[in-house]
Enzyme design. Structure first.
Site, PDB file in Angstrom:
ATOM      1  CE  LYS A 142      -8.503  -3.248  13.954  1.00  0.00           C
ATOM      2  NZ  LYS A 142      -7.479  -3.288  13.017  1.00  0.00           N
ATOM      3  CG  PHE A 191      -2.222   5.946  13.288  1.00  0.00           C
ATOM      4  CD1 PHE A 191      -1.659   5.420  14.693  1.00  0.00           C
ATOM      5  CD2 PHE A 191      -2.140   6.893  12.810  1.00  0.00           C
ATOM      6  CE1 PHE A 191      -0.827   6.495  14.651  1.00  0.00           C
ATOM      7  CE2 PHE A 191      -1.599   8.055  13.474  1.00  0.00           C
ATOM      8  CZ  PHE A 191      -0.546   7.684  14.416  1.00  0.00           C
ATOM      9  CE  LYS A 236     -11.145   0.246  10.693  1.00  0.00           C
ATOM     10  NZ  LYS A 236     -10.320   1.110   9.416  1.00  0.00           N
ATOM     11  CG  ASP A 259      -6.607  -5.517   6.011  1.00  0.00           C
ATOM     12  OD1 ASP A 259      -6.263  -5.508   7.244  1.00  0.00           O
ATOM     13  OD2 ASP A 259      -7.070  -4.374   5.849  1.00  0.00           O
ATOM     14  CE  LYS A 316       9.340 -11.893 -14.303  1.00  0.00           C
ATOM     15  NZ  LYS A 316      10.115 -11.241 -15.450  1.00  0.00           N
ATOM     16  CG  ASN A 343      -0.010  -0.043   2.305  1.00  0.00           C
ATOM     17  OD1 ASN A 343       0.457   0.770   2.935  1.00  0.00           O
ATOM     18  ND2 ASN A 343      -0.261  -1.220   3.146  1.00  0.00           N
TER      19      ASN A 343
HETATM   20  N1  CTP Z   1      -3.759  -3.461  11.768  1.00  0.00           N
HETATM   21  C1  CTP Z   1      -3.152  -4.405  12.176  1.00  0.00           C
HETATM   22  N2  CTP Z   1      -3.185  -5.539  11.747  1.00  0.00           N
HETATM   23  C2  CTP Z   1      -3.549  -5.818  10.384  1.00  0.00           C
HETATM   24  C3  CTP Z   1      -4.668  -4.762   9.969  1.00  0.00           C
HETATM   25  C4  CTP Z   1      -4.572  -3.472  10.595  1.00  0.00           C
HETATM   26  O1  CTP Z   1      -2.459  -4.407  13.191  1.00  0.00           O
HETATM   27  N3  CTP Z   1      -3.869  -6.829   9.874  1.00  0.00           N
HETATM   28  C5  CTP Z   1      -3.972  -2.071  12.721  1.00  0.00           C
HETATM   29  C6  CTP Z   1      -3.302  -1.154  11.915  1.00  0.00           C
HETATM   30  O2  CTP Z   1      -1.883  -1.038  12.251  1.00  0.00           O
HETATM   31  C7  CTP Z   1      -4.064   0.174  12.684  1.00  0.00           C
HETATM   32  C8  CTP Z   1      -5.370  -0.498  12.979  1.00  0.00           C
HETATM   33  O3  CTP Z   1      -5.183  -1.688  12.764  1.00  0.00           O
HETATM   34  O4  CTP Z   1      -3.336   0.653  13.894  1.00  0.00           O
HETATM   35  C9  CTP Z   1      -6.366   0.059  11.780  1.00  0.00           C
HETATM   36  O5  CTP Z   1      -6.071  -0.209  10.486  1.00  0.00           O
HETATM   37  P1  CTP Z   1      -6.899   0.051   9.267  1.00  0.00           P
HETATM   38  O6  CTP Z   1      -6.131  -0.677   8.152  1.00  0.00           O
HETATM   39  O7  CTP Z   1      -7.481   1.352   9.344  1.00  0.00           O
HETATM   40  O8  CTP Z   1      -8.105  -1.039   9.358  1.00  0.00           O
HETATM   41  P2  CTP Z   1      -8.461  -2.696   9.496  1.00  0.00           P
HETATM   42  O9  CTP Z   1      -8.541  -2.993  10.811  1.00  0.00           O
HETATM   43  O10 CTP Z   1      -7.561  -3.074   8.626  1.00  0.00           O
HETATM   44  O11 CTP Z   1      -9.740  -2.611   8.738  1.00  0.00           O
HETATM   45  P3  CTP Z   1     -10.282  -2.011   7.111  1.00  0.00           P
HETATM   46  O12 CTP Z   1      -9.037  -2.369   6.295  1.00  0.00           O
HETATM   47  O13 CTP Z   1     -11.339  -2.797   6.808  1.00  0.00           O
HETATM   48  O14 CTP Z   1     -10.487  -0.556   7.314  1.00  0.00           O
END
Ligand code: CTP
Length: 405
Positions: free
Chosen positions: A341, A323, A337, A279, A289, A210
């Site tokens: 969490k 975050f 969230k 995710d 490859k 990302n």
């Molecule tokens: N986070 C994490 N592990 C993951 C995904 C997210 O620890 N596999 C943590 C990120 O570091 C951040 C928080 O969860 O502090 C929220 O991440 P975000 O990407 O905004 O949300 P997600 O929980 O991944 O949900 P979505 O992508 O559906 O918005």
């Protein structure tokens, strides 16, 4: 605390020079940037090469040997040092500096530097008790210089008494104690911060990732260290230099980040997850490859572990800060969230905001807490914001008063 601090070791000529080698080695191992300057007499005992190998830096001994034409070596060394230690400090160098004499590289630097100078004397007991030496030491103390007292014991000259260079381990302890901030609100607290994106490999040449730049997480780590924390930064692949005074653990994938965070979690006081963790990861990493074909391709993705969710499930004393990077219904998603969490704080940002989001120098966030705090902040640099957010958390948690931070 010692990481990347710049220390200049001035080595003068006495048998204790061999102990200065151990001192330089230990300071370098502690992460300090150690530079060494030697007098001609010191070089009679140990060669510059030994200090070069221990410090991993050039060693200086000749005022007129300018290794870098862009700077004047003795002024540059004098200016760059956070601290200067003269070890061993002979009666001769003590006498010269006390009287403003600068007739070689070491004494010239000692006159030119504005950094604090510590003298670690080593000499025969009768020399140490000599009235002229006592007078010179007293004058140096009056001038604001500090001394690491020699210890008592067997001296190389056969005498027993005070005059042994303090043990290198003890000198490192002094340095450590000196650089550990005493009144900062996060002193003695471990803060773990994650930053940047993760990369999930598809094959040896491709990955899923990302746009996270890591700037916000790195700013949080620098701010935590400045507020006195023992700071651990677990970083995905980013292109920014490592902040001073921070232990950095480089990781690539979400799985590696999960492992690294778990290893640092138990004794952490605050965990701040600013990383944009993937995710999903490719269900299978192809060993070779993938060759293109005329058909479209589908990559099957598998879920990664939600690191923050798993930390929330087994939270004890840790204060958990997440975050949320959102593009719509920013606050609602952030609040949900926070609860899901089991977090203490959630820093929510709209990554579509032109002054916020990935890659920008600035950010616009709202700080939410499980106790109902709801504080929006105007656009400001990520560095400014990092300090302000940490100060808000420190105050809300009663870790200290940030008026003097
Ligand atoms: N986070 C994490 N592990 C993951 C995904 C997210 O620890 N596999 C943590 C990120 O570091 C951040 C928080 O969860 O502090 C929220 O991440 P975000 O990407 O905004 O949300 P997600 O929980 O991944 O949900 P979505 O992508 O559906 O918005």
């Amino acid at each position: 605390m010692l990481m990347n601090k710049k220390i200049l070791i001035c080595v003068t000529g006495g048998i204790a020079v061999y102990k200065a080698v151990a001192l330089v080695s230990k300071l370098a191992q502690a992460g300090m940037d150690v530079k060494v300057v030697m007098t001609k007499s010191a070089m009679e005992f140990v060669t510059p090469l030994t200090f070069q190998a221990m410090s991993r830096n050039d060693v200086y001994f000749d005022t007129f040997d300018e290794k870098d034409s862009r700077v004047i070596a003795h002024i540059d060394l004098a200016d760059c040092a956070d601290r200067v230690i003269v070890a061993p400090a002979t009666a001769n160098v003590i006498g010269k500096v006390a009287n403003g004499i600068s007739d070689d590289m070491v004494t010239t630097i000692l006159l030119a530097t504005t950094a604090e100078i510590w003298f670690a004397p080593a000499m025969n007991v009768n020399m140490y008790n000599n009235k002229a030496v006592i007078r010179n030491i007293s004058r140096l103390r009056t001038d604001g210089h500090r001394f690491i007292e020699p210890s008592e014991g067997f001296l190389a000259c056969g005498y027993v008494g005070k005059g042994r260079l303090e043990e290198p381990e003890k000198i490192v302890e002094f340095v450590h104690a000196h650089f550990t901030p005493k009144n900062l609100p996060l002193a003695g607290k471990k803060v773990v911060i994650t930053a940047g994106p993760t990369r999930e490999r598809i094959d040896p040449v491709r990955y899923v990732s990302n746009f996270s730049s890591g700037k916000m997480g790195y700013a949080m780590a620098a701010a935590a260290a400045n507020l006195g924390a023992d700071t651990v930064l677990i970083s995905g692949p980013v292109g920014i230099s490592k902040p001073h005074g921070v232990k950095v653990i480089d990781v690539e994938s979400a799985a590696e980040m999960y492992e690294a965070v778990n290893a640092e979690y138990d004794d952490a006081a605050i965990v701040i997850k600013s990383a944009a963790v993937a995710d999903y990861r490719p269900a299978v990493i192809q060993p070779q490859k993938i060759k293109k074909s005329t058909d479209d391709a589908i990559i099957e993705l598998a879920r990664t572990t939600d690191i923050l969710h798993s930390l929330g499930e087994r939270k004890k004393q840790q204060i958990l800060v997440g975050f949320a990077a959102e593009t719509q219904n920013v606050l609602d998603h952030g609040k949900s969230k926070l609860v899901k969490k089991n977090l203490d704080y959630m820093i929510v940002n709209d990554v579509t905001d032109p002054e916020g989001g990935f890659g920008n120098e600035t950010n616009v966030v709202t700080l939410l807490s499980k106790k109902g705090l709801h504080k929006p902040y105007p656009a400001m640099t990520k560095n400014e914001l990092a300090t302000i957010l940490l100060q808000a958390i420190i105050e809300a948690e009663g870790f200290g008063d940030c008026n003097d931070c």
